[in-house]
Design a protein around this motif. Structure first.
Motif, PDB file in Angstrom:
ATOM      1  N   ARG A 373       1.089  -1.784  -0.173  1.00 44.79           N
ATOM      2  CA  ARG A 373      -0.075   0.156   0.315  1.00 44.79           C
ATOM      3  C   ARG A 373       0.693   1.106   0.018  1.00 44.79           C
ATOM      4  NH1 ARG A 373      -3.818  -2.221   3.762  1.00 44.79           N
ATOM      5  NH2 ARG A 373      -5.597  -3.690   1.904  1.00 44.79           N
ATOM      6  N   ILE A 374       1.410   1.381   0.560  1.00 42.54           N
ATOM      7  CA  ILE A 374       3.419   2.445   0.817  1.00 42.54           C
ATOM      8  C   ILE A 374       3.150   2.021  -0.343  1.00 42.54           C
ATOM      9  CG2 ILE A 374       4.693   3.129   1.977  1.00 42.54           C
ATOM     10  CD1 ILE A 374       4.026   1.936   4.802  1.00 42.54           C
ATOM     11  N   ASN A 377       1.228   4.568  -3.057  1.00 42.15           N
ATOM     12  CA  ASN A 377       1.301   5.056  -2.628  1.00 42.15           C
ATOM     13  C   ASN A 377       2.299   6.588  -2.994  1.00 42.15           C
ATOM     14  OD1 ASN A 377      -1.769   5.702  -1.733  1.00 42.15           O
ATOM     15  ND2 ASN A 377      -0.483   4.996   0.253  1.00 42.15           N
ATOM     16  N   ASN A 378       3.879   6.052  -3.024  1.00 37.71           N
ATOM     17  CA  ASN A 378       4.340   6.693  -3.346  1.00 37.71           C
ATOM     18  C   ASN A 378       5.445   6.222  -4.621  1.00 37.71           C
ATOM     19  OD1 ASN A 378       5.250   6.550  -0.795  1.00 37.71           O
ATOM     20  ND2 ASN A 378       6.892   5.292  -0.195  1.00 37.71           N
ATOM     21  N   ALA A 380       2.811   7.209  -6.877  1.00 35.55           N
ATOM     22  CA  ALA A 380       2.025   8.416  -7.197  1.00 35.55           C
ATOM     23  C   ALA A 380       2.827  10.009  -7.032  1.00 35.55           C
ATOM     24  CB  ALA A 380       0.546   8.618  -6.098  1.00 35.55           C
ATOM     25  N   PRO A 435      -2.774   3.850  -9.790  1.00 33.82           N
ATOM     26  CA  PRO A 435      -2.417   4.814  -7.670  1.00 33.82           C
ATOM     27  C   PRO A 435      -3.354   4.978  -7.410  1.00 33.82           C
ATOM     28  CG  PRO A 435      -0.109   4.899  -8.867  1.00 33.82           C
ATOM     29  CD  PRO A 435      -0.884   4.808 -10.339  1.00 33.82           C
ATOM     30  N   VAL A 439      -6.268   4.012  -4.889  1.00 35.67           N
ATOM     31  CA  VAL A 439      -6.437   4.057  -3.361  1.00 35.67           C
ATOM     32  C   VAL A 439      -8.014   4.012  -3.942  1.00 35.67           C
ATOM     33  CG1 VAL A 439      -5.771   6.038  -2.136  1.00 35.67           C
ATOM     34  CG2 VAL A 439      -4.090   4.629  -2.913  1.00 35.67           C
TER      35      VAL A 439
END
Lengths: 582, 269
Positions: A373-374, A377-378, A380, A435, A439
């Motif tokens: 998940r991290i 997000n990164n 993006a 992403p 999300v």
């Protein structure tokens, strides 16, 4: 504060009465302090929050106003000024803009220097679009106030938009109709210009569609021959090659025929010319078919101007560009932008949704899912040009190169898919925007109440059935919101596209009438790149500047339209799944 | 206090059904991670009767109910010991088809949870996930289930409207209709009236009254009055232990355990 003061006395009076009435049982209350303790008065940060919002709105509104003002006024016909200079020369042009500048004093005459010095060494100058690039070698000229003797707006000046060489500003001297030279007659020229433009369109259609089609077929025959040779060897392919050669001969005969027709129309065109004279007296005699639009800028009224304004907008959204993209239309760019964005949605939607489904519904929640998940997000936050480089290296060169070797060996060493193209561009953008979709989808899935899932499972539905019939419909509006965000981001992205398929001028659209109709390997034009190209890469950036604003306006309008459509679809779906069947 | 509980055996005085037990729970223990939530429960749910599970909050009655159709499988770190059998089959045995099990156990939840579909689609959902597509069967099922759930009169003219447009009580009856649409043997109800007003509650209770006989009903309830009104047998649970299980009248009028007596008379809980 005043209202406090007005309310206070009665309030304390009432308290006083109460205190008197119950004197025996209740001790008098300690006096309350009404001084303004800001944090106690409610929301001390209210001004800060509101101010930040207001600042944001003001900046966006300003930006939109600048774009709207410059974009909306560009196509409005402006008068032509004839400027007599103090040195006796005369220029004619359309006023573009003015600035204050610091003139080079030693080069000025005595009078001028005195005038400038009285003004602290500053003077005002105006930029005129003098056009006539073929005669002057420049489109624009600065004229300082101190060298201007007289400005008039003669009614016989015309503004010509030409197919090539850009704008011409000048008078009409005479015209040649069907080889006969005659004096200028407005009605005749108007009629002949329309006829000539029709001939021009005919030639272009012949060249684009029919001759283009023939070329396409001949090229395909050649590739067929090569493919046959590659597969069966020189000897084995001989019959195929011979057959194909015969077909090529046929096609070439057709080609000659069409070319003859084009030449015939061309020769007709040459007998219709108009002689134009610039302000200094030099003349040129272009063919009438080269004149896209002309009008006497100083002699027309409001409604004529409105007509020209509308026709320019129409040309802008419906025609192809002229003059290194600084004039004409942007239809191929509009088409490319929309096609690329839609294609991107086609790729990003299933990919993002399926990923999020696995991550949220199937994967065991733990450290690994958190890391994934991290990382998502990164992603993006990775600069978009990096995606461009990746797209070029992986999609275009590696995947495209492999596809070429497997399916298009006859075309090598010319790449088919092994270069930038609309397919690779949309895949790159899909990667860039995935992403956002993941999300948003994850959040939408998490927001589906547990009771809904349990209800479905208790009915004997399997996990997939629960997801398919209960969870996904409920999450769909949220997923659509993610799509809308992804679309907005993708449609406005330029940097990665420059590496994976956007070009300044695409010879053909990615969709046309030749089999297989959709050519995903073709490069394409894009409004965002068009803005960059016209504004910063063109020979004549001053001429391109108005187009930057107009194109920006159009790009914004396009993105707003696409988003609005998506939002309408989302709201429909929301209503449908709130009421409907599946 | 809990030590004394360990050694106290459950008091049984069950009103047996002529058809025998629908479900048998034997030596059932359950842990959430390291916390034991159910201790050695033994009870038989009688066929065609209403069995109420009562007890103070956190006593494990909902946990026990959700074990009956293995809804607890969704919980991480769950561990069980013992047996729950339906017609002699252990539902926690290896290789049991949980989906088939759940089709035999209709479940009604605390809060009405109709799906965001039409009334018709809500009721036919259990059949459609089972692969039934024949319109006549679906139509018959909708009418039958809605009639049984006493909703047919109100809903027959709006079958294609959203189920979310119904009132809370109607939604809960719809959920009951959905639960009986696949013709289960057992109906599990997890505090079916706790989110409803008294009038809607009364209607659901009437409905339960009518449904018993056709279905074996297990109902978790917080309301002792409700348990007394609708159930044949009542199980009183406390801290994961089954304290007393038997005839409802006896539980409420002449309980054998002091703890049961304290609870039903309102001394704690």
């Amino acid at each position: 504060m005043t209202s406090y003061n007005q309310q206070l006395p009665p309030a304390s009076g009432a308290a006083g009465v109460a205190a008197v009435a119950t004197k025996d049982t209740i001790a008098p209350r300690a006096r309350r302090r009404y001084s303004a303790d800001l944090s106690a008065l409610g929301e001390p940060a209210l001004w800060g929050f509101g101010g930040a919002l207001a600042l944001g709105i003001i900046m966006i509104a300003l930006f939109l106003m600048v774009v709207l003002y410059n974009g909306a006024t560009t196509f409005w016909p402006k008068p032509i000024d004839q400027v007599e200079l103090t040195d006796g020369s005369v220029i004619a042009g359309v006023e573009r803009r003015g600035t204050i500048f610091r003139p080079d004093l030693p080069r000025l005459t005595e009078d001028q220097r005195a005038e400038v010095e009285a003004n602290d060494g500053f003077a005002y100058r105006t930029l005129y679009q003098t056009a006539n690039f073929d005669l002057y070698g420049d489109d624009f000229q600065w004229v300082a106030d101190f060298e201007t003797a007289n400005i008039t707006q003669p009614e016989d000046f015309y503004y010509f938009e030409r197919q090539t060489w850009g704008v011409f500003v000048g008078r009409i001297a005479s015209m040649t109709i069907d080889g006969q030279e005659m004096a200028y007659d407005p009605a005749v020229l108007r009629r002949e210009q329309r006829a000539a433009r029709e001939r021009f369109t005919e030639i272009r259609n012949l060249e684009r569609r029919e001759i283009g089609g023939l070329n396409f077929q001949i090229e395909r025959e050649r590739l067929n021959q090569r493919r046959a040779v590659l597969r069966m060897g020189e000897d084995g392919a001989a019959p195929v090659v011979a057959e194909s050669q015969a077909r090529i001969a046929e096609l070439q005969a057709e080609f000659q025929e069409l070319q003859a027709r084009v030449n015939e129309i061309r020769s007709t065109d040459r007998r219709y010319t108009v002689t134009l004279e610039e302000v200094g007296g030099r003349q040129i005699a272009p063919e009438i078919s080269q004149i896209v639009r002309y009008y006497p800028a100083n002699a027309i009224g409001f409604f004529d101007k409105l007509g020209i304004y509308v026709s320019r907008w129409w040309e802008f959204v419906s025609a192809e560009p002229r003059e290194a993209n600084t004039q004409g239309g942007v239809l191929p760019a509009i088409f490319g932008t929309v096609a690329m964005t839609l294609l991107m949605v086609v790729f990003v939607a299933p990919f993002g949704v399926i990923t999020a489904l696995y991550l949220r519904e199937y994967a065991k929640q733990g450290r690994i899912t958190s890391i994934v998940r991290i990382s998502v997000n990164n992603l993006a936050g990775v600069p978009s040009i990096v995606y461009g480089v990746f797209g070029l290296g992986f999609f275009a060169y590696t995947m495209g190169g492999t596809i070429d070797q497997l399916f298009y060996p006859e075309n090598l060493p010319n790449p088919t898919f092994g270069k930038g193209g609309i397919l690779w561009a949309s895949l790159t953008l899909a990667l860039l925007t995935v992403p956002v979709v993941i999300v948003a989808t994850e959040e939408a899935l998490a927001a589906v109440p547990r009771s809904m899932r349990e209800g479905s499972l208790a009915c004997g539905a399997s996990k997939w059935q629960t997801i398919r019939y209960v969870v996904l419909p409920k999450a769909l509006p949220g997923i659509m919101t993610g799509m809308i965000l992804a679309m907005a981001r993708g449609a406005g992205e330029v940097a990665p596209l420059m590496l994976v398929g956007v070009v300044k001028l695409a010879p053909a659209l990615p969709i046309d009438t030749f089999y297989p109709f959709i050519h995903l390997d073709r490069s394409f034009m894009h409004l965002g790149f068009h803005i960059f190209d016209v504004g910063f890469q063109s020979r004549n950036s001053e001429a391109g500047k108005p187009m930057v604003f107009v194109t920006t306006l159009l790009l914004l309008a396009l993105i707003v339209t696409m988003n609005a459509t998506a939002i309408i679809i989302r709201n429909r779906l929301k209503r449908k799944y709130a009421t409907g069947q599946f | 206090m809990s030590e004394t509980l360990e050694f106290e055996p459950t008091a049984y005085h069950v009103k047996k059904s002529s058809e025998g037990p629908a479900l048998e729970i034997k030596d059932f223990n359950l842990w959430y991670g390291d916390t034991q939530a159910l201790f050695n429960n033994n009870l038989e749910i009688q066929k065609g009767q209403v069995t109420a599970l009562i007890g103070p909050s956190g006593c494990g009655k909902s946990t026990l109910l959700r074990c009956l159709n293995r809804m607890n499988d969704l919980v991480d770190g769950l561990r069980i010991e013992g047996q729950i059998t339906v017609d002699g089959f252990d539902i926690y045995a290896r290789g049991v088809d949980v989906i088939a099990l759940r089709k035999r156990m209709g479940m009604v939840f605390q809060k009405p949870n109709p799906f965001a579909m039409s009334i018709y689609d809500n009721i036919t959902y259990p059949l459609r996930v089972d692969g039934v597509t024949k319109k006549s069967i679906l139509d018959d099922t909708v009418e039958h289930a809605l009639s049984k759930a006493a909703l047919w009169k109100e809903a027959k003219d709006r079958l294609n409207e959203s189920a979310l447009g119904l009132s809370g009580g109607q939604q809960q009856r719809l959920c009951i209709a959905r639960a009986i649409a696949s013709d289960p043997e057992v109906l599990l109800m997890d505090e079916p009236c706790s989110a409803l007003d008294p009038i809607a509650t009364a209607r659901i209770e009437e409905l339960i009254e009518e449904l018993k006989g056709s279905y074996s009903i297990v109902m978790v309830t917080h309301s002792m009055a409700q348990a007394a009104r609708v159930s044949d047998n009542t199980a009183f649970m406390y801290l994961g232990r089954l304290i007393e299980y038997g005839d409802t009248d006896t539980i409420f009028t002449n309980p054998q355990k002091t703890r049961t007596n304290d609870y039903v008379t309102g001394r704690f809980g």
